[in-house]
Design an enzyme around this catalytic site. Sequence first.
Site, PDB file in Angstrom:
ATOM      1  N   GLY A  46       0.828  -1.195   0.000  1.00 54.98           N
ATOM      2  CA  GLY A  46       0.000   0.000   0.000  1.00 54.98           C
ATOM      3  C   GLY A  46       0.861   1.244   0.000  1.00 54.98           C
ATOM      4  O   GLY A  46       2.007   1.221   0.455  1.00 54.98           O
ATOM      5  N   GLN A  51       2.725  10.000   1.538  1.00 58.20           N
ATOM      6  CA  GLN A  51       4.021   9.332   1.641  1.00 58.20           C
ATOM      7  C   GLN A  51       4.976   9.756   0.532  1.00 58.20           C
ATOM      8  O   GLN A  51       6.184   9.566   0.651  1.00 58.20           O
ATOM      9  CB  GLN A  51       3.858   7.806   1.623  1.00 58.20           C
ATOM     10  CG  GLN A  51       3.196   7.252   2.860  1.00 58.20           C
ATOM     11  CD  GLN A  51       3.073   5.766   2.775  1.00 58.20           C
ATOM     12  OE1 GLN A  51       2.115   5.241   2.211  1.00 58.20           O
ATOM     13  NE2 GLN A  51       4.054   5.061   3.326  1.00 58.20           N
ATOM     14  N   CYS A  88       5.554  -0.251   7.442  1.00 52.48           N
ATOM     15  CA  CYS A  88       5.215   0.890   6.600  1.00 52.48           C
ATOM     16  C   CYS A  88       6.451   1.303   5.811  1.00 52.48           C
ATOM     17  O   CYS A  88       7.559   1.333   6.358  1.00 52.48           O
ATOM     18  CB  CYS A  88       4.738   2.045   7.483  1.00 52.48           C
ATOM     19  SG  CYS A  88       4.275   3.535   6.593  1.00 52.48           S
ATOM     20  N   LEU A  89       6.252   1.651   4.555  1.00 54.61           N
ATOM     21  CA  LEU A  89       7.360   2.119   3.733  1.00 54.61           C
ATOM     22  C   LEU A  89       7.972   3.399   4.286  1.00 54.61           C
ATOM     23  O   LEU A  89       9.130   3.699   4.012  1.00 54.61           O
ATOM     24  CB  LEU A  89       6.898   2.325   2.283  1.00 54.61           C
ATOM     25  CG  LEU A  89       6.441   1.063   1.556  1.00 54.61           C
ATOM     26  CD1 LEU A  89       5.856   1.413   0.190  1.00 54.61           C
ATOM     27  CD2 LEU A  89       7.573   0.061   1.426  1.00 54.61           C
ATOM     28  N   HIS A 130      -4.776   1.052   7.298  1.00 55.25           N
ATOM     29  CA  HIS A 130      -3.451   1.671   7.422  1.00 55.25           C
ATOM     30  C   HIS A 130      -3.309   2.850   6.462  1.00 55.25           C
ATOM     31  O   HIS A 130      -2.897   3.941   6.852  1.00 55.25           O
ATOM     32  CB  HIS A 130      -2.383   0.603   7.134  1.00 55.25           C
ATOM     33  CG  HIS A 130      -0.981   1.099   7.135  1.00 55.25           C
ATOM     34  ND1 HIS A 130      -0.074   0.751   8.105  1.00 55.25           N
ATOM     35  CD2 HIS A 130      -0.303   1.905   6.281  1.00 55.25           C
ATOM     36  CE1 HIS A 130       1.091   1.330   7.845  1.00 55.25           C
ATOM     37  NE2 HIS A 130       0.979   2.027   6.734  1.00 55.25           N
ATOM     38  N   GLU A 131      -3.672   2.635   5.194  1.00 55.10           N
ATOM     39  CA  GLU A 131      -3.501   3.695   4.182  1.00 55.10           C
ATOM     40  C   GLU A 131      -4.478   4.852   4.416  1.00 55.10           C
ATOM     41  O   GLU A 131      -4.111   6.015   4.240  1.00 55.10           O
ATOM     42  CB  GLU A 131      -3.648   3.135   2.767  1.00 55.10           C
ATOM     43  CG  GLU A 131      -2.624   2.076   2.398  1.00 55.10           C
ATOM     44  CD  GLU A 131      -1.177   2.481   2.629  1.00 55.10           C
ATOM     45  OE1 GLU A 131      -0.845   3.671   2.499  1.00 55.10           O
ATOM     46  OE2 GLU A 131      -0.372   1.594   2.932  1.00 55.10           O
ATOM     47  N   HIS A 134      -3.177   7.192   6.944  1.00 53.92           N
ATOM     48  CA  HIS A 134      -2.194   8.137   6.392  1.00 53.92           C
ATOM     49  C   HIS A 134      -2.868   9.429   5.924  1.00 53.92           C
ATOM     50  O   HIS A 134      -2.300  10.512   6.065  1.00 53.92           O
ATOM     51  CB  HIS A 134      -1.450   7.528   5.190  1.00 53.92           C
ATOM     52  CG  HIS A 134      -0.238   6.735   5.549  1.00 53.92           C
ATOM     53  ND1 HIS A 134       0.847   7.276   6.212  1.00 53.92           N
ATOM     54  CD2 HIS A 134       0.073   5.436   5.310  1.00 53.92           C
ATOM     55  CE1 HIS A 134       1.771   6.345   6.363  1.00 53.92           C
ATOM     56  NE2 HIS A 134       1.324   5.217   5.834  1.00 53.92           N
TER      57      HIS A 134
END
Length: 157
Positions: A46, A51, A88-89, A130-131, A134
């Site tokens: 994701g 991000q 997470c990235l 999660h996304e 963000h």
Amino acid sequence: MGLRKILTDKDPALHKVCRPVDSFDWRLHKLLDDMRETLIDANGVGLAAPQVGILRRVVLVDNGQEILELVNPELVETDGEQVGAEGCLSVPGRYGLVKRPNHARVRAQDRDGNWFEAEGEGLTARCFCHELDHLDGILYTQVMDRFLTDEELEADD
């Protein structure tokens, strides 16, 4: 298309609430295309627009069959519960123990502004939540129980 730089958790942009998308034009299409390439290159599941430094309500979620493009997404239904490792990235190399719904349904627009719904269980439900977090400036590190140790991560492999 092009790769975008993924911001890390210290960047203030990741802690801001994103604005809705109101223009479904070539700029949005380029953002979506670049995010897709960036997500694939990073081997993630994701990616949210903040991000990559864009404070708009746009996320991508790889549900295992396709990469879903979600513009102006909102959770419309959740149920069940799962507790598990989440990464997470934007928080490279760290994983936390996070409680999420086991099932989630989202309503969103596609790149042309058409509304649709998508749903998923397990990892896909976790990824939706999660996304979407963000987009409201929330990182998993703010909702986790604790970071997982290297020993715990190795035991999961």
